[in-house]
Enzyme design. Structure first.
Site, PDB file in Angstrom:
ATOM      1  N   TYR A   1       3.809  -0.326   4.332  1.00  0.00           N
ATOM      2  CA  TYR A   1       3.799  -0.572   2.897  1.00  0.00           C
ATOM      3  C   TYR A   1       2.757  -1.616   2.472  1.00  0.00           C
ATOM      4  O   TYR A   1       2.488  -1.758   1.289  1.00  0.00           O
ATOM      5  CB  TYR A   1       5.174  -1.057   2.420  1.00  0.00           C
ATOM      6  CG  TYR A   1       6.282  -0.067   2.661  1.00  0.00           C
ATOM      7  CD1 TYR A   1       6.231   1.217   2.115  1.00  0.00           C
ATOM      8  CD2 TYR A   1       7.386  -0.405   3.433  1.00  0.00           C
ATOM      9  CE1 TYR A   1       7.252   2.126   2.337  1.00  0.00           C
ATOM     10  CE2 TYR A   1       8.409   0.497   3.661  1.00  0.00           C
ATOM     11  CZ  TYR A   1       8.339   1.759   3.112  1.00  0.00           C
ATOM     12  OH  TYR A   1       9.345   2.661   3.324  1.00  0.00           O
ATOM     13  N   THR A   2       2.232  -2.375   3.404  1.00  0.00           N
ATOM     14  CA  THR A   2       1.324  -3.476   3.055  1.00  0.00           C
ATOM     15  C   THR A   2      -0.108  -3.149   3.437  1.00  0.00           C
ATOM     16  O   THR A   2      -0.364  -2.301   4.295  1.00  0.00           O
ATOM     17  CB  THR A   2       1.758  -4.779   3.754  1.00  0.00           C
ATOM     18  OG1 THR A   2       1.755  -4.574   5.183  1.00  0.00           O
ATOM     19  CG2 THR A   2       3.153  -5.196   3.313  1.00  0.00           C
TER      20      THR A   2
END
Length: 721
Positions: A119-120
């Site tokens: 997600y990052t």
């Protein structure tokens, strides 16, 4: 039974197996090197550099983690956790290495977890240009990775002392490292001054540690100097707060680097639950996108400064940072002071600069050498074309050019690679016109290589540029230790007025004046009665004298508060003394002022300063509290000199002033004679002057020692009435 079992010495086995493991942890995992990086950091940053993330767009963290596993054999979670602490979003470092997007958690929060790597996103921060700008110039050595599929640098040629700019914590086998961070501007300035003069006092330029979480550094010059000189020691940092007078709340906006907001909230909550702090009505975490914030609601009458002093002392809102500057220098762990680390970095940096200059010198020398060969064919281009055209075999082209123009193999190879369309004077003249400039550059490079002073000037210029580009103001403010108000444990104790009641059966009742209002009758056991009543405060120290010539000591706040309707605390259970021992007198004091008077049956009195019962340690019992040579009649505490009345068993009366009694330093002293014996008379009683009602007191006033005067008939009648 197996006859092939081999016996092994346990010590030899441990030494041969454990020692290589411990050295591997020390050298290849836990301790930072002179570039300020551990192997895990270096592998991650180098992988990101090779991925083009220094200038390119951000990529998924999962991609970075996967690529890093080519250099780092640890699991993806270990790599990702390493990456998280290096990001801007996590706020662990003063100067983050990684520009991040997404939730990377917060260094100051225990519960704020980072998002999964899928997600990052991330890329390298601009400051990493200072790590990789010279990486391709043989400035540092490269070694094969764990499976020999690619090479990696053993160090990064950092252009500033990164080892002291960002914090580093490492736990090895048998040793550890804990390096605090310093302000980049201050470090660069200190290093520049150190290169100009190694004898400087670095404390003049390097004010003190600086942390990403801010706070306040409590400056103790002696402690800081020890850290600077030896690389070991500790200092205190504490949080910062704002007081909102309108809403009657305290906002904690910065906390020590060594702790987290959840721990602070938990500790404050425990203090409130335990009743040690009664000024706080609520506490909550109001951290948001603007940063950390712990809000404490307080009562209207609260002294904010005193409350904060309590919180600083009894919570992690003030914490110590223990320094251990243990770093690897050429593969050897060393504990060095700040000055020694900077000198080691200067030596390392000078070697990097020399290797980079040598690389440039070699490349330019090769280029000049090739151009010299090219200049030779300029004299006769037709001859060069003729040689190539007349050569029947390809392998003979180079030897024939070498023979025809008296050039070496490299020059001949370079000539042979020129395209036919470029075999013209314009092209060759364009190529060779830089020969003079190259020659001049080589002379300058050689001159610099042979001059340490010129190399130092290069480093100083780089440090100045780094300071200008990336320097920032201090986040951690410095406050002098002399400006910090000390607070003792007793300051946490609520103070109030109270009364102590001692009963004949050995019960002690501690009752606040507020509880006593309207309740004059005390509940006691049958046939028990109160023998002494003493005024005190909750912070008084209570001295309890026994018939066995001992004194027990208790803090008033250590005694249980009770009401008039309760029996109180049974002293034998509380103090644990012998069954035949009994508390006969109690004294309450705040500052141990005044003195004790002990009157004995033989008419003597011992005067002892109350301060002789004061101890530096928290002793709970003292022996030899008073003399055991004669039977005790009474004891009393006096704050100032006054008149007392001594009465014998034969009704002899003596009024005397206590200033006539000499102070004794030995508590076991038998004292001085006050009432002299006559016909085997003994001292029966001591009263205060206010307790008697004699018509003419001067009839009984005499200097001590004295036998006193018989009680007058008129005074006898008064006593009867």
């Amino acid at each position: 039974m197996d006859n092939n079992v081999t016996q092994m010495n346990v010590i030899d086995t441990i030494e041969s197996n454990y020692m290589p493991y411990s050295m591997s942890v020390i050298v290849s995992r836990a301790l930072p090197e002179i570039d300020g990086l551990k192997p895990s950091h270096r592998k991650l940053l180098y992988t990101m550099y090779k991925m083009g993330l220094l200038k390119g767009q951000k990529t998924k963290s999962a991609n970075i983690v996967g690529q890093t596993m080519r250099l780092n054999p640890h699991g993806d979670q270990a790599i990702y956790q390493t990456m998280v602490r290096l990001t801007r979003g996590n706020e662990t470092l003063l100067h983050p290495y990684i520009d991040s997007k997404g939730n990377f958690g917060k260094n100051y929060s225990r519960d704020m977890a980072c998002a999964a790597p899928r997600y990052t996103e991330a890329k390298l921060e601009k400051i990493c240009e200072e790590f990789f700008s010279e990486i391709g110039k043989n400035t540092v050595e490269f070694i094969p990775n764990y499976d020999n599929t690619m090479d990696e640098p053993i160090l990064l040629p950092t252009t500033f002392p990164n080892i002291l700019v960002n914090p580093n914590l490492g736990i090895a086998v048998g040793m550890a490292s804990n390096i605090c961070s310093f302000n980049l501007k201050e470090i660069c300035d200190t290093t520049i001054q150190l290169m100009k003069n190694e004898n400087i006092d670095i404390m003049t330029y390097l004010k003190g540690p600086d942390f990403s979480t801010g706070g306040e550094l409590i400056y103790n010059e002696k402690d800081i100097k020890k850290i600077y000189d030896e690389g070991k020691g500790s200092f205190y940092i504490r949080g910062k707060y704002n007081y909102d007078r309108k809403n009657r709340c305290i906002d904690i906006i910065e906390i020590p680097y060594t702790t987290n907001l959840e721990t602070i909230i938990d500790q404050i909550t425990e203090l409130v639950k335990a009743g040690k702090i009664k000024d706080i009505t609520d506490i909550r975490d109001e951290t948001d996108k603007n940063g950390l914030k712990i809000t404490i609601d307080i009562k209207k009458s609260t002294d904010v400064e005193q409350l904060m002093l309590r919180l600083f002392k009894y919570t992690k809102l003030q914490d110590s940072f223990s320094c251990n500057f243990n770093i690897l220098v050429k593969g050897q762990p060393k504990v060095l002071g700040v000055k020694s680390i900077l000198l080691e970095w200067i030596n390392f940096r000078m070697e990097c600069i020399k290797k980079g200059l040598q690389y440039d010198y070699d490349r330019k020398s090769e280029k000049l050498h090739l151009l010299k060969g090219l200049e030779k064919i300029l004299l006769d281009l037709d001859k060069a074309v003729q040689i190539v055209r007349d050569t029947k075999k390809d392998k003979d082209v180079i030897p024939n050019l070498m023979k025809g123009f008296e050039v070496d193999e490299l020059q001949a190879e370079f000539i042979a690679e020129i395209k036919l369309r470029n075999f013209n004077q314009e092209y060759i003249l364009t190529k060779t016109k830089d020969s003079k400039n190259l020659q001049k550059e080589l002379e300058e490079l050689e001159e610099t290589l042979n001059s340490d002073e010129k190399i130092k000037k290069i480093i100083i210029k780089q440090l100045s540029n780094v300071s200008k580009k990336y320097g920032q103001d201090r986040k951690t403010m410095i406050i002098g230790q002399n400006k910090i108000e000390e607070i003792k444990e007793e300051d946490l104790i609520e103070d109030y007025d109270l009364k102590l009641f001692l009963t004949n059966e050995g019960y002690l009742k501690k009752i606040s004046l507020a509880s006593l209002r309207g309740f004059n009758e005390q509940k006691l056991k049958e046939e028990d009665f109160i023998v002494q009543e003493v005024d005190a405060t909750n912070k008084s120290e209570i001295l309890l004298f026994t018939n066995k010539h001992r004194v027990y000591k208790k803090k008033a706040y250590e005694l249980e508060d009770c009401k008039s309707s309760s029996l109180g605390q049974y002293l034998q259970n509380l103090l644990g003394f012998d069954e035949d021992e009994k508390i006969i007198h109690i004294v309450a004091t705040i500052d141990y002022s005044g003195y004790m008077l002990f009157f004995f049956k033989n008419g003597k009195c011992t005067k002892i300063l109350l301060s002789s019962y004061e101890t530096k340690t928290n002793r709970t019992q003292l022996v030899n509290a008073y003399s055991d040579r004669n039977e005790l009649v009474c004891m009393m505490k006096m704050e100032e000199e006054s008149e007392l009345v001594a009465i014998s068993n034969t009704n002899k009366i003596l009024i005397f002033n206590t200033d006539e009694i000499e102070v004794k330093t030995n508590r076991k002293s038998s004292g001085v004679q006050v009432l002299m014996s006559q016909k085997r008379s003994t001292l029966k009683e001591i009263k205060s002057f206010e307790e008697v009602n004699y018509k003419n007191p001067n009839d009984y006033r005499e200097s001590i020692p004295s036998i006193g005067n018989s009680l007058r008939k008129k005074d006898k009648e008064r006593e009867v009435r």
